[in-house]
Write an enzyme that holds these catalytic residues in place. Structure first.
Site, PDB file in Angstrom:
ATOM      1  CB  SER A   1      30.400   1.967  -5.043  1.00 59.45           C
ATOM      2  OG  SER A   1      28.844   1.594  -5.517  1.00 59.45           O
TER       3      SER A   1
ATOM      4  CE  LYS B   1      29.773  -1.068  -7.843  1.00 54.97           C
ATOM      5  NZ  LYS B   1      29.407   0.132  -7.238  1.00 54.97           N
TER       6      LYS B   1
ATOM      7  CB  SER C   1      31.081   3.163  -9.418  1.00 52.71           C
ATOM      8  OG  SER C   1      30.631   2.447  -8.879  1.00 52.71           O
TER       9      SER C   1
ATOM     10  CE  LYS D   1      33.845   2.340  -6.947  1.00 49.98           C
ATOM     11  NZ  LYS D   1      32.685   3.306  -7.407  1.00 49.98           N
TER      12      LYS D   1
END
Length: 381
Positions: free
Chosen positions: A59, A62, A119, A221
């Site tokens: 992820s 992202k 997320s 993140k």
């Protein structure tokens, strides 16, 4: 003309700071597949291990999805308040979710929070489709943006980080992307520090544990898949220094947080970001031939920061190098040479020196007189 090194050398120091050689121990060895620590202001890498090894980003992908959406908002091609219709593809996507429903119309800014804080794979696909028409086309845009940023070893296949063949990046490239997120879209970067986001009555926490543990941390993140392991890109600010830590391939949620803390603690303990010059600060004046004014101020085109061992200001030296003699007309900001900053003999910054103001060309007689003086001075060396 031959470059001319000015005799005047700028010695930079902090008054009252004792001169001492900083002692810096070896960096920590992390229980991670790859990691990187860098100074966000200067881009100086402080610690690295397997930083160029290609790994699946999960992820962390992202980060690029959010960067492109912020870029499109800034360019005016989409707006934060635009309503995005949720497709069946976005709704059906598994993994982490914002929990939007097929057919819902959701504002861009809510979906952006769904990507960054929650997320959400569903939010990522919805935004990709809104920006580019399809997730596949959006992935092409992601790769183009990666190339523009200098992410040389990254290839995206989707907007979510869902496992896919050829969907790869490196710790170094993620560091580049993290710097861009902070510098290029500061308003949206603030979202990365939000601990919770609620949508449709469902309140979800940010998965970045460091937001609760360390008040200096304000992003960025997390990521996790079985293949990628537990990953974290974090950024923190202390005493005017922003560090970015990239930790990839740990074996638990707790481990990615604790290993990242080790990197940040090391960087803040032993290094500092030092501002050498401010943009438009006049460093010195220099003779101009054939101008209405006979002198021009010399400045730098941007703020100059360097990363140095903590307490090492006295060891910084800066040399101003002008490219030959200066002749009018000169425009403000026109490159005239460079400033080279060194630390213990090693170059740590090399930036353009520019005219601090405009100098118009003088009239005929002033130019003639300057030409005569210049000729005579040349005869005598």
């Amino acid at each position: 003309m031959m470059n001319r090194l000015f005799a005047c050398t700028f010695l930079l120091f902090c008054v009252g700071l004792a001169h001492a050689q900083s002692l810096i121990p070896a960096p920590p060895q992390l229980a991670a597949e790859a990691y990187l620590l860098l100074d966000a202001h200067t881009g100086q890498v402080l610690v690295e291990h397997n930083a160029d090894k290609q790994v699946p980003p999960a992820s962390l992908t992202k980060m690029m999805t959010a960067y492109i959406v912020s870029d499109e908002i800034e360019k005016g091609t989409i707006k934060e308040e635009d309503m995005v219709r949720i497709s069946e593809k976005a709704w059906r996507k598994g993994g982490s979710k914002m929990f939007v429903k097929v057919g819902d119309r959701v504002p861009v800014i809510d979906l952006l929070r769904g990507v960054i804080v929650q997320s959400g794979n569903d939010a990522s696909i919805a935004l990709a489709e809104h920006v580019s028409g399809s997730e596949e086309v959006f992935a092409e845009v992601m790769n183009q943006q990666a190339e523009l940023l200098g992410m040389k070893d990254t290839h995206f296949v989707n907007a979510t980080g869902w496992p896919a063949e050829g969907h790869l990046t490196t710790a170094r490239d993620l560091g580049i992307l993290a710097r861009a997120l902070v510098a290029d879209h500061p308003a949206h970067y603030k979202i990365y520090s939000e601990k919770y986001f609620s949508y449709a009555g469902i309140n979800q926490p940010n998965r970045n544990r460091l937001l609760w543990r360390d008040p200096a941390v304000d992003g960025i993140k997390t990521g996790h898949t079985e293949e990628a392991g537990y990953c974290l890109v974090a950024s923190a600010v202390k005493r005017g220094m922003r560090l970015i830590a990239v930790v990839l391939g740990t074996d638990s949620d707790e481990k990615r947080a604790s290993e990242t803390q080790k990197l940040l603690a090391y960087g803040f303990r032993y290094f500092q970001t030092h501002k050498v010059y401010s943009k438009d600060e006049v460093l010195q004046t220099e003779r101009v031939w054939g101008g209405k004014e006979s002198q021009v101020g010399i400045s730098v085109e941007e703020d100059v920061f360097v990363t140095i061992p903590r307490g090492g200001e006295e060891d910084i030296k800066a040399d101003l190098i002008i490219d030959g003699e200066l002749e009018a007309p000169l425009s403000k900001g026109q490159p005239l040479g460079k400033v080279v900053v060194t630390l213990d003999g090693e170059t740590v910054a090399d930036v353009k020196a520019v005219a601090a103001e405009e100098v118009e060309q003088a009239g005929f007689f002033k130019r003639l007189w300057d030409a005569i003086k210049r000729f005579v001075m040349g005869l005598f060396g």
